[in-house]
Design a protein around this motif. Structure first.
Motif, PDB file in Angstrom:
ATOM      1  N   UNK A  61      -0.965   8.202 -18.049  1.00 27.25           N
ATOM      2  CA  UNK A  61      -1.697   9.336 -18.623  1.00 27.25           C
ATOM      3  C   UNK A  61      -1.824  10.491 -17.634  1.00 27.25           C
ATOM      4  N   UNK A  62      -2.019  10.162 -16.356  1.00 25.30           N
ATOM      5  CA  UNK A  62      -2.141  11.215 -15.345  1.00 25.30           C
ATOM      6  C   UNK A  62      -0.830  11.485 -14.619  1.00 25.30           C
ATOM      7  N   UNK A  63       0.178  10.630 -14.835  1.00 28.70           N
ATOM      8  CA  UNK A  63       1.453  10.800 -14.159  1.00 28.70           C
ATOM      9  C   UNK A  63       1.398  10.423 -12.690  1.00 28.70           C
ATOM     10  N   UNK A  64       0.570   9.445 -12.343  1.00 27.26           N
ATOM     11  CA  UNK A  64       0.377   9.066 -10.950  1.00 27.26           C
ATOM     12  C   UNK A  64       0.822   7.631 -10.707  1.00 27.26           C
ATOM     13  N   UNK A  65       1.548   7.451  -9.595  1.00 23.77           N
ATOM     14  CA  UNK A  65       1.953   6.131  -9.135  1.00 23.77           C
ATOM     15  C   UNK A  65       1.577   6.059  -7.658  1.00 23.77           C
ATOM     16  N   UNK A  66       0.956   4.963  -7.255  1.00 21.14           N
ATOM     17  CA  UNK A  66       0.580   4.775  -5.853  1.00 21.14           C
ATOM     18  C   UNK A  66       1.208   3.471  -5.372  1.00 21.14           C
ATOM     19  N   UNK A  67       1.825   3.529  -4.195  1.00 23.86           N
ATOM     20  CA  UNK A  67       2.428   2.344  -3.605  1.00 23.86           C
ATOM     21  C   UNK A  67       2.114   2.258  -2.128  1.00 23.86           C
ATOM     22  N   UNK A  68       2.268   1.060  -1.560  1.00 25.22           N
ATOM     23  CA  UNK A  68       1.947   0.859  -0.153  1.00 25.22           C
ATOM     24  C   UNK A  68       3.057   0.075   0.535  1.00 25.22           C
ATOM     25  N   UNK A  69       3.245   0.383   1.817  1.00 26.99           N
ATOM     26  CA  UNK A  69       4.220  -0.314   2.646  1.00 26.99           C
ATOM     27  C   UNK A  69       3.793  -0.205   4.102  1.00 26.99           C
ATOM     28  N   UNK A  70       3.491  -1.340   4.711  1.00 24.84           N
ATOM     29  CA  UNK A  70       3.194  -1.372   6.145  1.00 24.84           C
ATOM     30  C   UNK A  70       2.116  -0.404   6.594  1.00 24.84           C
ATOM     31  N   UNK A  71       1.081  -0.236   5.817  1.00 24.96           N
ATOM     32  CA  UNK A  71       0.010   0.675   6.195  1.00 24.96           C
ATOM     33  C   UNK A  71       0.168   2.079   5.650  1.00 24.96           C
ATOM     34  N   UNK A 104       2.898   6.542   8.853  1.00 23.14           N
ATOM     35  CA  UNK A 104       3.304   5.782  10.044  1.00 23.14           C
ATOM     36  C   UNK A 104       4.819   5.845  10.195  1.00 23.14           C
ATOM     37  N   UNK A 105       5.501   5.881   9.055  1.00 27.27           N
ATOM     38  CA  UNK A 105       6.963   5.977   9.039  1.00 27.27           C
ATOM     39  C   UNK A 105       7.320   7.355   8.487  1.00 27.27           C
ATOM     40  N   UNK A 106       7.596   8.329   9.365  1.00 26.26           N
ATOM     41  CA  UNK A 106       7.838   9.692   8.903  1.00 26.26           C
ATOM     42  C   UNK A 106       9.071   9.837   8.008  1.00 26.26           C
ATOM     43  N   UNK A 107       9.984   8.884   8.049  1.00 26.06           N
ATOM     44  CA  UNK A 107      11.196   8.968   7.223  1.00 26.06           C
ATOM     45  C   UNK A 107      11.006   8.338   5.839  1.00 26.06           C
ATOM     46  N   UNK A 108       9.855   7.711   5.599  1.00 22.42           N
ATOM     47  CA  UNK A 108       9.634   7.004   4.347  1.00 22.42           C
ATOM     48  C   UNK A 108       9.738   7.924   3.135  1.00 22.42           C
ATOM     49  N   UNK A 109       9.081   9.072   3.164  1.00 24.41           N
ATOM     50  CA  UNK A 109       9.138   9.980   2.021  1.00 24.41           C
ATOM     51  C   UNK A 109      10.559  10.471   1.762  1.00 24.41           C
ATOM     52  N   UNK A 110      11.303  10.700   2.819  1.00 23.59           N
ATOM     53  CA  UNK A 110      12.690  11.122   2.661  1.00 23.59           C
ATOM     54  C   UNK A 110      13.521  10.032   1.988  1.00 23.59           C
ATOM     55  N   UNK A 111      13.327   8.794   2.396  1.00 21.99           N
ATOM     56  CA  UNK A 111      14.057   7.682   1.781  1.00 21.99           C
ATOM     57  C   UNK A 111      13.691   7.527   0.305  1.00 21.99           C
ATOM     58  N   UNK A 112      12.408   7.671  -0.012  1.00 20.65           N
ATOM     59  CA  UNK A 112      11.978   7.572  -1.408  1.00 20.65           C
ATOM     60  C   UNK A 112      12.591   8.713  -2.218  1.00 20.65           C
ATOM     61  N   UNK A 113      12.569   9.897  -1.678  1.00 20.91           N
ATOM     62  CA  UNK A 113      13.132  11.062  -2.367  1.00 20.91           C
ATOM     63  C   UNK A 113      14.634  10.888  -2.602  1.00 20.91           C
ATOM     64  N   UNK A 114      15.352  10.392  -1.595  1.00 21.94           N
ATOM     65  CA  UNK A 114      16.800  10.167  -1.759  1.00 21.94           C
ATOM     66  C   UNK A 114      17.069   9.088  -2.793  1.00 21.94           C
TER      67      UNK A 114
END
Length: 67
Positions: A14-24, A49-59
């Motif tokens: 309904x809000x278009x939100x997804x939340x996930x967690x990995x290693x803190x 903590x992992x600055x490349x995480x968002x890039x990997x998710x986006x790719x």
């Protein structure tokens, strides 16, 4: 997000939100429809903590969408 190893903790269509967690790291994905019918997808994480995480998710998202 699951392809990159995140455990999905919240899904709210309904809000278009997804939340996930990995290693803190906690990543929030927002999916919004604009007035012209297009869709905007945004990924956010703080603190990362992992600055490349968002890039990997986006790719991964781009690959899945055929981009």
């Amino acid at each position: 997000m699951q392809e990159e190893g995140l455990s999905i903790t919240t899904q709210d269509p309904a809000s278009g939100t997804i939340v996930g967690a990995l290693g803190g790291d906690v990543v929030t994905t927002s999916v919004r429809r604009q007035a012209d019918g297009s869709v905007v997808v945004q990924f956010a994480s703080k603190p990362a903590r992992d600055p490349a995480l968002l890039d990997r998710i986006s790719r991964s998202y781009d690959r899945r969408m055929g981009r």
